[in-house]
Design a protein around this motif. Structure first.
Motif, PDB file in Angstrom:
ATOM      1  N   TRP A 111       0.746  -1.107   0.018  1.00 18.83           N
ATOM      2  CA  TRP A 111       0.170   0.078  -0.017  1.00 18.83           C
ATOM      3  C   TRP A 111       0.880   1.236   0.026  1.00 18.83           C
ATOM      4  O   TRP A 111       1.571   1.474   1.187  1.00 18.83           O
ATOM      5  N   CYS A 112       1.025   2.090  -1.250  1.00 18.61           N
ATOM      6  CA  CYS A 112       1.775   3.041  -1.117  1.00 18.61           C
ATOM      7  C   CYS A 112       0.913   4.318  -0.813  1.00 18.61           C
ATOM      8  O   CYS A 112      -0.199   4.771  -1.280  1.00 18.61           O
ATOM      9  N   ASP A 113       1.541   5.073  -0.066  1.00 15.75           N
ATOM     10  CA  ASP A 113       0.782   6.311   0.610  1.00 15.75           C
ATOM     11  C   ASP A 113       1.454   7.673  -0.588  1.00 15.75           C
ATOM     12  O   ASP A 113       1.972   7.153  -1.496  1.00 15.75           O
ATOM     13  N   GLN A 117       4.220   6.856  -3.630  1.00 15.67           N
ATOM     14  CA  GLN A 117       3.808   6.604  -5.299  1.00 15.67           C
ATOM     15  C   GLN A 117       5.005   7.122  -6.013  1.00 15.67           C
ATOM     16  O   GLN A 117       4.949   6.619  -7.065  1.00 15.67           O
ATOM     17  N   THR A 155       0.244  -0.480  -5.055  1.00 15.74           N
ATOM     18  CA  THR A 155      -1.149  -0.167  -5.167  1.00 15.74           C
ATOM     19  C   THR A 155      -1.434   1.149  -4.351  1.00 15.74           C
ATOM     20  O   THR A 155      -0.407   1.345  -3.447  1.00 15.74           O
ATOM     21  N   ALA A 156      -2.535   1.660  -4.806  1.00 12.26           N
ATOM     22  CA  ALA A 156      -2.599   2.962  -3.869  1.00 12.26           C
ATOM     23  C   ALA A 156      -4.558   3.027  -3.918  1.00 12.26           C
ATOM     24  O   ALA A 156      -5.056   2.493  -4.910  1.00 12.26           O
ATOM     25  N   GLU A 163     -12.616   1.260  -0.788  1.00 10.93           N
ATOM     26  CA  GLU A 163     -11.431   0.431  -0.909  1.00 10.93           C
ATOM     27  C   GLU A 163     -11.508  -0.482  -2.335  1.00 10.93           C
ATOM     28  O   GLU A 163     -10.491  -0.755  -2.718  1.00 10.93           O
ATOM     29  N   ARG A 166      -9.331   0.250  -5.337  1.00 13.73           N
ATOM     30  CA  ARG A 166      -7.760   0.245  -4.992  1.00 13.73           C
ATOM     31  C   ARG A 166      -7.007  -0.148  -6.269  1.00 13.73           C
ATOM     32  O   ARG A 166      -7.327  -1.115  -6.986  1.00 13.73           O
ATOM     33  N   TRP A 223      -9.102  -3.285   4.256  1.00 14.06           N
ATOM     34  CA  TRP A 223      -7.480  -3.447   4.351  1.00 14.06           C
ATOM     35  C   TRP A 223      -7.566  -2.454   5.388  1.00 14.06           C
ATOM     36  O   TRP A 223      -7.351  -1.105   5.252  1.00 14.06           O
ATOM     37  N   LYS A 227       1.348  -2.226   6.028  1.00 12.76           N
ATOM     38  CA  LYS A 227       1.735  -1.536   4.720  1.00 12.76           C
ATOM     39  C   LYS A 227       1.741  -2.828   3.702  1.00 12.76           C
ATOM     40  O   LYS A 227       1.579  -2.187   2.628  1.00 12.76           O
ATOM     41  N   TYR A 228       1.499  -4.107   4.096  1.00 12.04           N
ATOM     42  CA  TYR A 228       1.522  -4.887   2.974  1.00 12.04           C
ATOM     43  C   TYR A 228       0.794  -6.213   3.466  1.00 12.04           C
ATOM     44  O   TYR A 228       0.646  -6.299   4.720  1.00 12.04           O
TER      45      TYR A 228
END
Length: 284
Positions: A111-113, A117, A155-156, A163, A166, A223, A227-228
């Motif tokens: 999960w990219c903030d 990104q 992903t973001a 959600e 995503r 989610w 973070k993953y």
């Protein structure tokens, strides 16, 4: 310092006079013979300088040299320890590489903030985050399932979106010699070749929940923390196959095809036998 003509006494050769010296040697004339010694090592145990002022300066030089020698010995010992550690890690690395068994869920979705990104693609690595509790609190998470066969899906999701929306931003294989069990700093670097960034238009067409499903709640898309998470190897192959279809540029499409072929070979997957994506979005 100038020690020429200074008087000395040697335990064995008796009284003498210094006639030559440099940074590493000294020559002394005794009553019956000339002798060369290592400088300044000979002083202290074997040779005594009569001139008190010169002796004091010489003592300072000797102390300085001894300190430098101890520092050199310390550095050599540290280097030996480092080399032993590197050897142990290399042997452990070789053992893990040799005995590795495929895990059916050895792929990672990250999960990219907002900041990640950009950095994920400029640096081509992600950070697994830190442990939140327990004895190892504050230490980096160790991505223990990741191995040569693993890929990281980036992903973001926009803050104002649900959600289920995503998006997949890109994907990369982990570095050629990466082993998650040996990762101490939490950073997961990308393979030198197999790395793909999607355009915004491509990303909008590739939603993560088309592929991913929580078997306990097949229609639920949540989610909450972390973070993953890990997911199935076959799902990653499905995503890579759809990326190939999305790419219109010949060079990018060729890379995506090579990526897919490499991934399937590493994970013992036959593309022709891949099932269709059946994630939570497909079950609504």
């Amino acid at each position: 310092m100038n020690l020429i003509n200074k008087k000395v006494t040697h335990k064995r050769f008796g009284m003498g006079s210094i006639v030559k010296h440099n940074d590493s040697s000294i020559e002394i004339h005794f009553a019956s013979e000339k002798k060369m010694f290592v400088f300044p090592d000979v002083f202290g145990k074997h040779l005594k300088l009569h001139d008190k002022s010169a002796a004091k300066s010489l003592e300072e030089i000797i102390q300085k040299k001894e300190k430098e020698q101890k520092e050199q010995e310390r550095k050599k010992e540290e280097e030996k320890k480092l080399q032993r550690k590197k050897l142990a890690l290399r042997l452990e690395h070789e053992k893990l590489m040799k005995n590795h068994k495929l895990h059916p869920e050895s792929q990672m979705v990250f999960w990219c903030d907002t900041e990640e990104q950009n950095s994920s693609f400029s640096e081509w690595k992600v950070f697994s985050g830190v442990i939140k509790s327990g004895n190892n609190k504050g230490k980096p998470n160790k991505p223990s399932r990741l191995h040569q066969n693993s890929a990281v899906l980036l992903t973001a999701i926009d803050s104002n979106m649900p959600e289920k929306d995503r998006r997949i931003l890109g994907v990369y294989m982990v570095n050629e010699d990466f082993i998650g069990k040996l990762c101490e700093d939490g950073y997961i670097p990308a393979h030198s070749k197999y790395r793909i960034q999607l355009t915004e238009q491509e990303s909008d067409q590739l939603l993560f929940w088309q592929y991913y499903i929580n078997e306990k709640s097949p229609k639920k898309m949540t989610w909450k923390t972390g973070k993953y998470r890990y997911f199935e190897n076959s799902w990653m192959a499905q995503i890579l196959l759809d990326i190939v279809s999305l790419k219109s540029d010949p060079n990018e499409r060729e890379l995506a095809q090579q990526f897919l072929k490499h991934f399937c070979r590493m994970n013992q997957i036959t593309v022709q036998e891949l099932p269709k994506p059946n994630g939570a979005l497909m079950r609504i």
